[in-house]
Design a protein around this motif. Structure first.
Motif, PDB file in Angstrom:
ATOM      1  N   ARG A   1       3.633  -0.513   5.206  1.00  0.00           N
ATOM      2  CA  ARG A   1       4.266  -0.341   3.907  1.00  0.00           C
ATOM      3  C   ARG A   1       3.239   0.228   2.931  1.00  0.00           C
ATOM      4  NH1 ARG A   1       8.560  -1.390   0.940  1.00  0.00           N
ATOM      5  NH2 ARG A   1       8.322  -1.753  -1.286  1.00  0.00           N
TER       6      ARG A   1
ATOM      7  N   ASP B   1       2.331   1.320  -0.993  1.00  0.00           N
ATOM      8  CA  ASP B   1       2.644   1.159  -2.412  1.00  0.00           C
ATOM      9  C   ASP B   1       2.356   2.510  -3.065  1.00  0.00           C
ATOM     10  OD1 ASP B   1       2.866   0.566  -5.084  1.00  0.00           O
ATOM     11  OD2 ASP B   1       1.276  -0.944  -5.112  1.00  0.00           O
ATOM     12  N   TRP B   2       3.390   3.322  -3.246  1.00  0.00           N
ATOM     13  CA  TRP B   2       3.191   4.700  -3.669  1.00  0.00           C
ATOM     14  C   TRP B   2       2.498   4.792  -5.031  1.00  0.00           C
ATOM     15  CZ3 TRP B   2       2.122   9.086  -2.018  1.00  0.00           C
ATOM     16  CH2 TRP B   2       2.369  10.264  -2.714  1.00  0.00           C
TER      17      TRP B   2
ATOM     18  N   LEU C   1      12.206   5.431   2.315  1.00  0.00           N
ATOM     19  CA  LEU C   1      11.739   5.637   0.947  1.00  0.00           C
ATOM     20  C   LEU C   1      12.532   4.781  -0.020  1.00  0.00           C
ATOM     21  CD1 LEU C   1      11.335   9.531   0.604  1.00  0.00           C
ATOM     22  CD2 LEU C   1       9.543   7.820   0.905  1.00  0.00           C
ATOM     23  N   ASP C   2      11.844   4.181  -0.971  1.00  0.00           N
ATOM     24  CA  ASP C   2      12.523   3.494  -2.061  1.00  0.00           C
ATOM     25  C   ASP C   2      13.440   4.497  -2.753  1.00  0.00           C
ATOM     26  OD1 ASP C   2      12.825   2.623  -4.968  1.00  0.00           O
ATOM     27  OD2 ASP C   2      11.832   0.866  -4.115  1.00  0.00           O
TER      28      ASP C   2
ATOM     29  N   LEU D   1      12.219   6.835  -5.502  1.00  0.00           N
ATOM     30  CA  LEU D   1      11.313   7.951  -5.244  1.00  0.00           C
ATOM     31  C   LEU D   1      12.093   9.253  -5.109  1.00  0.00           C
ATOM     32  CD1 LEU D   1       8.747   6.330  -2.777  1.00  0.00           C
ATOM     33  CD2 LEU D   1       8.678   6.482  -5.268  1.00  0.00           C
TER      34      LEU D   1
ATOM     35  N   ASP E   1       7.987  13.121  -4.755  1.00  0.00           N
ATOM     36  CA  ASP E   1       7.183  12.090  -4.101  1.00  0.00           C
ATOM     37  C   ASP E   1       7.123  12.343  -2.594  1.00  0.00           C
ATOM     38  OD1 ASP E   1       6.676  10.456  -6.458  1.00  0.00           O
ATOM     39  OD2 ASP E   1       8.793   9.947  -6.374  1.00  0.00           O
TER      40      ASP E   1
ATOM     41  N   SER F   1       7.434   2.287   5.465  1.00  0.00           N
ATOM     42  CA  SER F   1       8.263   2.114   4.264  1.00  0.00           C
ATOM     43  C   SER F   1       7.394   2.401   3.058  1.00  0.00           C
ATOM     44  CB  SER F   1       8.860   0.704   4.192  1.00  0.00           C
ATOM     45  OG  SER F   1       7.849  -0.280   4.139  1.00  0.00           O
ATOM     46  N   VAL F   2       7.979   3.062   2.069  1.00  0.00           N
ATOM     47  CA  VAL F   2       7.244   3.487   0.887  1.00  0.00           C
ATOM     48  C   VAL F   2       8.014   3.069  -0.343  1.00  0.00           C
ATOM     49  CG1 VAL F   2       6.120   5.408  -0.292  1.00  0.00           C
ATOM     50  CG2 VAL F   2       6.458   5.501   2.190  1.00  0.00           C
ATOM     51  N   GLY F   3       7.374   2.306  -1.205  1.00  0.00           N
ATOM     52  CA  GLY F   3       8.051   1.828  -2.415  1.00  0.00           C
ATOM     53  C   GLY F   3       7.119   1.802  -3.610  1.00  0.00           C
TER      54      GLY F   3
END
Length: 356
Positions: A257, A259-260, A295-296, A299, A303, A354-356
């Motif tokens: 994961r 944290d963008w 992706l969250d 975003l 992004d 996962s990117v959030g």
């Protein structure tokens, strides 16, 4: 004032970037295509001395000599990412040496790989490219001990880089552990800046920032490898931050994961990407692995483009125990990596990002 107003080619010669269909690590074959090519290759017996091969798409091969010594071997080369010949050589050599550092090794010498359109570029320009590569090697404390040259349509330069390490300190990209903290050594966005440069839209400050990150040797690698809390390392290059994080996730059998908001960006990268300066390689990267990235919803496409942006001579991505994160960051700081930051954790569905 744009960069090309004060960086010009030699009389009668074209800009270096005009001779290449893609620059830097943006030239790399897309990960999905590469996976298909390698899948069809014949498997060879793997001797026990080969500690790292092609199994997890790691940064270099590693061959055990004895209980205390192993050889690290890698190669990297590409077409021009900048127009200044000496800068092109420095960037390409720095990028190639990085793979030795990413395994935890110490470079010992290099061989030059040179392909040049000798009827288009002068001997002086080609010499400056080689001089730039030699300057990067001197900064790493190693000689260029030989190499190979060919006459080619596009300018190509890079190195075979050799290093050495204690097998006990070998750091692969596939040994991250559940709960590890991910620390990134350099900011991302180099591909965006290179796209802007090719279109004449990068100013002097932007070029200076691009050069500062792409010519910074990843010297923390061997010191990081000796820290007991560091479990895995890789460097972020042509497949972008998302692609190399996915390689770590897949090899380790865990999820990752990011944290963008914590990911450092090269100054100006977001604004230039918003203005349309995105590489074609970014889209090819995403087409190859986007199905494995969650992706969250907050975003944006911007992004996503930065996540898959191909990095040339990018930073080390380190997976370490949470209680070692402070020591890892301190090591980066000692080596001058002011942008190093904790950017995620090893958690979630195996082989997924996962990117959030």
């Amino acid at each position: 004032m744009t960069l090309h107003q004060f960086t010009t080619p030699a009389a009668g010669e074209p800009r270096l970037t005009s001779l290449s269909h893609g620059g830097g690590c943006g030239c790399k074959i897309a990960p999905g295509v590469l996976e298909g090519i390698l899948r069809g290759a014949s498997a060879l017996p793997v001797p026990p001395e080969l500690l790292v091969g092609i199994e997890t798409s790691d940064d270099a091969a590693v061959w055990r000599l004895n209980d205390r010594q192993a050889v690290v071997a890698t190669t990297d080369f590409f077409m021009p990412i900048v127009d200044d010949p000496a800068d092109f050589g420095r960037i390409a050599a720095t990028n190639a040496i990085s793979d030795v550092y990413a395994m935890g090794g110490t470079p010992i010498f290099a061989l030059a790989l040179v392909g040049m359109p000798v009827n288009v570029l002068s001997q002086a320009t080609i010499g400056q490219i080689l001089d730039g590569g030699a300057a990067a090697c001197r900064a790493a404390g190693i000689p260029i001990a030989g190499g190979h040259t060919i006459d080619s349509v596009e300018p190509i330069y890079g190195l075979v880089a050799l290093g050495i390490l204690d097998p006990a300190h070998l750091k692969r990209n596939c040994d991250a552990r559940a709960g590890d903290v991910l620390i990134l050594g350099k900011p991302v966005g180099v591909g965006v800046l290179s796209a802007a440069l090719k279109k004449g839209a990068l100013d002097a400050d932007g070029y200076a920032g691009m050069l500062a990150t792409t010519t910074r040797l990843n010297t923390p690698g061997p010191e990081l490898a000796r820290l007991p809390g560091v479990h895995a390392m890789t460097d972020v290059t042509g497949f972008g931050l998302a692609g190399h994080a996915l390689e770590m996730a897949r090899g380790s059998g865990y999820g990752i994961r990011l944290d963008w908001a914590a990911v450092p960006l090269v100054a100006g990268a977001r604004a230039l990407a918003a203005a349309g300066h995105v590489t074609g390689a970014s889209g090819r990267n995403w087409a190859s692995y986007g199905a494995r990235v969650a992706l969250d919803p907050a975003l944006t496409d911007l992004d996503r483009a930065l996540l898959s942006d191909p990095q040339t001579s990018g930073g080390l991505l380190v997976a370490c125990a949470p209680d070692a994160a402070g020591e890892v960051l301190a090591c980066f700081r000692r080596h001058g990596f002011a942008d190093a930051a904790a950017v995620g954790r090893v958690e979630g569905e195996a082989g997924m990002l996962s990117v959030g």
